[in-house]
Write a protein that holds these residues in place. Structure first.
Motif, PDB file in Angstrom:
ATOM      1  N   PHE A 199     -21.588  18.804 -12.150  1.00  0.00           N
ATOM      2  CA  PHE A 199     -20.232  18.305 -11.908  1.00  0.00           C
ATOM      3  C   PHE A 199     -19.647  18.915 -10.643  1.00  0.00           C
ATOM      4  O   PHE A 199     -19.937  20.058 -10.283  1.00  0.00           O
ATOM      5  CB  PHE A 199     -19.320  18.618 -13.097  1.00  0.00           C
ATOM      6  N   GLY A 200     -18.794  18.132  -9.980  1.00  0.00           N
ATOM      7  CA  GLY A 200     -18.088  18.596  -8.800  1.00  0.00           C
ATOM      8  C   GLY A 200     -16.711  17.957  -8.746  1.00  0.00           C
ATOM      9  O   GLY A 200     -16.221  17.415  -9.744  1.00  0.00           O
ATOM     10  N   LEU A 201     -16.080  18.001  -7.570  1.00  0.00           N
ATOM     11  CA  LEU A 201     -14.742  17.444  -7.403  1.00  0.00           C
ATOM     12  C   LEU A 201     -14.708  16.507  -6.198  1.00  0.00           C
ATOM     13  O   LEU A 201     -15.402  16.722  -5.204  1.00  0.00           O
ATOM     14  CB  LEU A 201     -13.709  18.552  -7.224  1.00  0.00           C
ATOM     15  N   SER A 202     -13.870  15.465  -6.315  1.00  0.00           N
ATOM     16  CA  SER A 202     -13.698  14.495  -5.240  1.00  0.00           C
ATOM     17  C   SER A 202     -12.212  14.341  -4.948  1.00  0.00           C
ATOM     18  O   SER A 202     -11.394  14.236  -5.864  1.00  0.00           O
ATOM     19  CB  SER A 202     -14.292  13.144  -5.662  1.00  0.00           C
ATOM     20  N   PHE A 203     -11.873  14.301  -3.645  1.00  0.00           N
ATOM     21  CA  PHE A 203     -10.492  14.070  -3.214  1.00  0.00           C
ATOM     22  C   PHE A 203     -10.502  12.977  -2.159  1.00  0.00           C
ATOM     23  O   PHE A 203     -11.212  13.076  -1.151  1.00  0.00           O
ATOM     24  CB  PHE A 203      -9.877  15.353  -2.647  1.00  0.00           C
ATOM     25  N   THR A 204      -9.745  11.896  -2.383  1.00  0.00           N
ATOM     26  CA  THR A 204      -9.706  10.766  -1.457  1.00  0.00           C
ATOM     27  C   THR A 204      -8.270  10.326  -1.223  1.00  0.00           C
ATOM     28  O   THR A 204      -7.445  10.365  -2.147  1.00  0.00           O
ATOM     29  CB  THR A 204     -10.513   9.574  -2.005  1.00  0.00           C
ATOM     30  N   TYR A 205      -7.970   9.896   0.018  1.00  0.00           N
ATOM     31  CA  TYR A 205      -6.610   9.467   0.376  1.00  0.00           C
ATOM     32  C   TYR A 205      -6.669   8.080   1.021  1.00  0.00           C
ATOM     33  O   TYR A 205      -7.504   7.802   1.886  1.00  0.00           O
ATOM     34  CB  TYR A 205      -5.964  10.465   1.343  1.00  0.00           C
ATOM     35  N   ARG A 206      -5.743   7.224   0.618  1.00  0.00           N
ATOM     36  CA  ARG A 206      -5.659   5.841   1.085  1.00  0.00           C
ATOM     37  C   ARG A 206      -4.617   5.745   2.204  1.00  0.00           C
ATOM     38  O   ARG A 206      -3.489   6.216   2.061  1.00  0.00           O
ATOM     39  CB  ARG A 206      -5.269   4.975  -0.110  1.00  0.00           C
ATOM     40  N   TYR A 207      -4.991   5.106   3.317  1.00  0.00           N
ATOM     41  CA  TYR A 207      -4.061   4.978   4.441  1.00  0.00           C
ATOM     42  C   TYR A 207      -4.340   3.676   5.187  1.00  0.00           C
ATOM     43  O   TYR A 207      -5.241   2.921   4.819  1.00  0.00           O
ATOM     44  CB  TYR A 207      -4.185   6.188   5.381  1.00  0.00           C
ATOM     45  N   GLY A 208      -3.560   3.386   6.199  1.00  0.00           N
ATOM     46  CA  GLY A 208      -3.777   2.174   6.982  1.00  0.00           C
ATOM     47  C   GLY A 208      -2.995   0.988   6.447  1.00  0.00           C
ATOM     48  O   GLY A 208      -1.876   1.125   5.934  1.00  0.00           O
ATOM     49  N   GLY A 209      -3.560  -0.209   6.537  1.00  0.00           N
ATOM     50  CA  GLY A 209      -2.865  -1.450   6.226  1.00  0.00           C
ATOM     51  C   GLY A 209      -2.364  -1.560   4.797  1.00  0.00           C
ATOM     52  O   GLY A 209      -1.381  -2.260   4.545  1.00  0.00           O
ATOM     53  N   TYR A 210      -3.003  -0.887   3.853  1.00  0.00           N
ATOM     54  CA  TYR A 210      -2.600  -0.989   2.445  1.00  0.00           C
ATOM     55  C   TYR A 210      -2.129   0.349   1.885  1.00  0.00           C
ATOM     56  O   TYR A 210      -2.256   0.616   0.686  1.00  0.00           O
ATOM     57  CB  TYR A 210      -3.745  -1.575   1.614  1.00  0.00           C
ATOM     58  N   HIS A 211      -1.574   1.179   2.777  1.00  0.00           N
ATOM     59  CA  HIS A 211      -0.954   2.436   2.347  1.00  0.00           C
ATOM     60  C   HIS A 211       0.246   2.114   1.468  1.00  0.00           C
ATOM     61  O   HIS A 211       1.056   1.233   1.770  1.00  0.00           O
ATOM     62  CB  HIS A 211      -0.515   3.225   3.583  1.00  0.00           C
ATOM     63  N   LEU A 212       0.368   2.812   0.335  1.00  0.00           N
ATOM     64  CA  LEU A 212       1.441   2.540  -0.632  1.00  0.00           C
ATOM     65  C   LEU A 212       2.648   3.430  -0.370  1.00  0.00           C
ATOM     66  O   LEU A 212       2.507   4.548   0.162  1.00  0.00           O
ATOM     67  CB  LEU A 212       0.919   2.761  -2.048  1.00  0.00           C
ATOM     68  N   PRO A 213       3.864   2.976  -0.736  1.00  0.00           N
ATOM     69  CA  PRO A 213       5.090   3.745  -0.447  1.00  0.00           C
ATOM     70  C   PRO A 213       5.105   5.139  -1.077  1.00  0.00           C
ATOM     71  O   PRO A 213       5.533   6.099  -0.456  1.00  0.00           O
ATOM     72  CB  PRO A 213       6.212   2.870  -1.025  1.00  0.00           C
ATOM     73  N   GLU A 214       4.659   5.240  -2.335  1.00  0.00           N
ATOM     74  CA  GLU A 214       4.634   6.538  -3.020  1.00  0.00           C
ATOM     75  C   GLU A 214       3.398   7.326  -2.597  1.00  0.00           C
ATOM     76  O   GLU A 214       2.269   6.856  -2.735  1.00  0.00           O
ATOM     77  CB  GLU A 214       4.633   6.347  -4.535  1.00  0.00           C
ATOM     78  N   PHE A 215       3.609   8.558  -2.122  1.00  0.00           N
ATOM     79  CA  PHE A 215       2.514   9.389  -1.627  1.00  0.00           C
ATOM     80  C   PHE A 215       1.406   9.561  -2.659  1.00  0.00           C
ATOM     81  O   PHE A 215       0.222   9.406  -2.366  1.00  0.00           O
ATOM     82  CB  PHE A 215       3.068  10.764  -1.221  1.00  0.00           C
ATOM     83  N   THR A 216       1.777   9.848  -3.894  1.00  0.00           N
ATOM     84  CA  THR A 216       0.778  10.138  -4.921  1.00  0.00           C
ATOM     85  C   THR A 216      -0.030   8.902  -5.320  1.00  0.00           C
ATOM     86  O   THR A 216      -1.145   9.030  -5.835  1.00  0.00           O
ATOM     87  CB  THR A 216       1.441  10.739  -6.170  1.00  0.00           C
ATOM     88  N   ASP A 217       0.523   7.693  -5.085  1.00  0.00           N
ATOM     89  CA  ASP A 217      -0.227   6.476  -5.422  1.00  0.00           C
ATOM     90  C   ASP A 217      -1.407   6.254  -4.493  1.00  0.00           C
ATOM     91  O   ASP A 217      -2.289   5.426  -4.773  1.00  0.00           O
ATOM     92  CB  ASP A 217       0.693   5.250  -5.372  1.00  0.00           C
ATOM     93  N   ASN A 218      -1.421   6.965  -3.366  1.00  0.00           N
ATOM     94  CA  ASN A 218      -2.525   6.858  -2.410  1.00  0.00           C
ATOM     95  C   ASN A 218      -3.623   7.897  -2.645  1.00  0.00           C
ATOM     96  O   ASN A 218      -4.629   7.889  -1.949  1.00  0.00           O
ATOM     97  CB  ASN A 218      -1.986   7.026  -0.980  1.00  0.00           C
ATOM     98  N   LEU A 219      -3.411   8.779  -3.606  1.00  0.00           N
ATOM     99  CA  LEU A 219      -4.353   9.869  -3.866  1.00  0.00           C
ATOM    100  C   LEU A 219      -5.296   9.528  -5.000  1.00  0.00           C
ATOM    101  O   LEU A 219      -4.924   8.856  -5.960  1.00  0.00           O
ATOM    102  CB  LEU A 219      -3.610  11.153  -4.234  1.00  0.00           C
ATOM    103  N   ALA A 220      -6.525  10.025  -4.897  1.00  0.00           N
ATOM    104  CA  ALA A 220      -7.479   9.944  -5.996  1.00  0.00           C
ATOM    105  C   ALA A 220      -8.179  11.295  -6.114  1.00  0.00           C
ATOM    106  O   ALA A 220      -8.855  11.735  -5.179  1.00  0.00           O
ATOM    107  CB  ALA A 220      -8.501   8.839  -5.771  1.00  0.00           C
ATOM    108  N   LEU A 221      -7.959  11.947  -7.226  1.00  0.00           N
ATOM    109  CA  LEU A 221      -8.622  13.233  -7.525  1.00  0.00           C
ATOM    110  C   LEU A 221      -9.537  13.006  -8.722  1.00  0.00           C
ATOM    111  O   LEU A 221      -9.077  12.580  -9.790  1.00  0.00           O
ATOM    112  CB  LEU A 221      -7.586  14.308  -7.840  1.00  0.00           C
TER     113      LEU A 221
END
Length: 413
Positions: free
Chosen positions: A383-405
């Motif tokens: 097991f490990g950990l993954s952190f991903t952030y969404r940005y660009g044309g479909y970036h969402l208004p709420e900061f946390t909605d763009n995060l995936a942990l």
């Protein structure tokens, strides 16, 4: 004395020979297990069907497998039967294949399948068997269509580095969700398809050896190319649609050394004509629609968009590019060797007539979708950990909605 030495030498040779045979048997067993099989004398049990979970079926469990070379080198029978506890339905498949030409690895196959398939997913006919002990993305999929499919196919090696597979199938498809396709004012809730497919797998930089079981890839070279063409014929065996699809994929690796390399994957698809949502493209999302980051906490897939929500986008034409760089593992201790992986993904697409798809809401990808992040793999028991952030044309208004942990899970036999 000479006789004693001779007996002792024969005994040592016998013990050595038995040791070698045991080692080969263990290696073969582990190889089968790594491919998802539990081998027996004439039949290999398929571990993919033992137990799984998804949002529609809940727990899905069953049994399946295929005959092995001890049964026959020129004929095989395969199949499975599974049961979903949430939808309370049995699914099954039965098939067989006969080898027509060992040298060119030519097989003629038949199958009958009554099962589910994820809406918007695309499979290449030439893809080899893929097995994971744990399929993380499957846990959160909820959009399936049931299908009863009868198919006939031919697998053939054209050249040493170019293989092909052709298939013709007849399917009765019934979406498990509210959906209608509007074609000339007529609404179709379920439908029939008659589809011919041909796929090519070209590995120009790989090495192959001829064996008694056909040509085997001994060294993987890159890039690798896959091309597939599909054609649905209206009114052939009562088929409802006339459309075509072209799918392409290339995988390339830039290797610095064994554990330090970059991997690039490009996938593209184009559907033309009246194509139902079941056979569109979804760009491989892997994020559940929940309010907070921790509620969305799950397990990352191998090649999925971790911040893209399930059923958020569908396209009739799309391209995705994924880039990963694997750094050499950090040797913290003998058992702790975590590996850092940098990741960036991009998707772009569109749909010509989204209004034809009724009772389902989605967006398209014409603005371009981008996410980047990193993984720290093999921290503890795979097991490990993954952190991903969404940005660009479909970036969402709420900061946390763009995060995936998420967790990652990597185990190699």
């Amino acid at each position: 004395m000479l006789c004693f030495k001779l007996l002792n030498s024969q005994s040592s040779y016998k013990a050595f020979k038995e040791s070698i045979q045991d080692s080969v048997k263990k290696e073969t067993f582990v190889k089968h297990l790594g491919n998802g099989y539990l081998p027996s004398k004439y039949f290999n049990f398929d571990l993919r069907y033992l137990i799984k979970f998804n949002q529609y079926e809940g727990i899905r469990t069953g049994i399946g497998g295929t005959t092995n070379e001890n049964f026959s080198k020129n004929f095989k029978i395969n199949g499975y039967s599974v049961y979903g506890f949430r939808d309370d339905e049995f699914k099954f498949s039965i098939g067989g294949a006969i080898r027509l030409a060992p040298k060119t690895n030519t097989w003629l196959s038949l199958s009958y399948t009554d099962d589910l398939q994820e809406t918007g997913s695309t499979k290449f006919l030439t893809d080899g068997r893929f097995f994971q002990f744990f399929e993380p993305r499957l846990l959160n999929i909820d959009l399936f269509h049931s299908h009863i499919t009868k198919s006939i196919g031919i697998e053939h090696l054209l050249f040493d580095k170019l293989s092909t597979k052709t298939e013709f199938s007849i399917s009765s498809i019934n979406p498990t969700y509210q959906y209608s396709f509007n074609t000339n004012g007529m609404l179709l809730n379920n439908f029939r398809l008659s589809v011919a497919k041909i796929a090519f797998q070209w590995n120009p930089f790989s090495d192959f050896n001829q064996t008694e079981n056909g040509l085997k890839e001994t060294k993987q070279g890159y890039p690798k190319f896959t091309l597939q063409y599909s054609k649905s014929f209206k009114n052939v065996f009562k088929s409802d649609f006339n459309f075509s699809k072209i799918d392409f994929r290339t995988i390339h690796k830039i290797i610095i050394d064994k554990d330090n390399y970059s991997e690039l994957t490009l996938v593209s698809g184009l559907a033309n004509g009246d194509t139902p949502i079941t056979h569109m493209y979804h760009a491989y999302p892997n994020n559940i629609t929940k309010e907070t980051v921790m509620q969305r906490f799950s397990v990352a897939g191998l090649n999925s968009f971790e911040t893209m929500y399930f059923n958020e986008f569908f396209s009739d034409k799309f391209t995705t590019i994924q880039a990963k760089h694997f750094f050499k593992p950090f040797k913290i201790s003998e058992r702790l060797n975590p590996q850092l992986v940098l990741i960036s993904r991009f998707a772009i697409g569109n749909m010509e007539f989204p209004e034809k798809h009724e009772n389902i809401s989605f967006k398209t990808l014409e603005k371009g979708y981008t996410e980047s992040g990193f993984e720290i793999n093999k921290l503890l028991f795979g097991f490990g950990l993954s952190f991903t952030y969404r940005y660009g044309g479909y970036h969402l208004p709420e900061f946390t909605d763009n995060l995936a942990l998420k967790f990652t899970f990597n185990v190699t036999l």
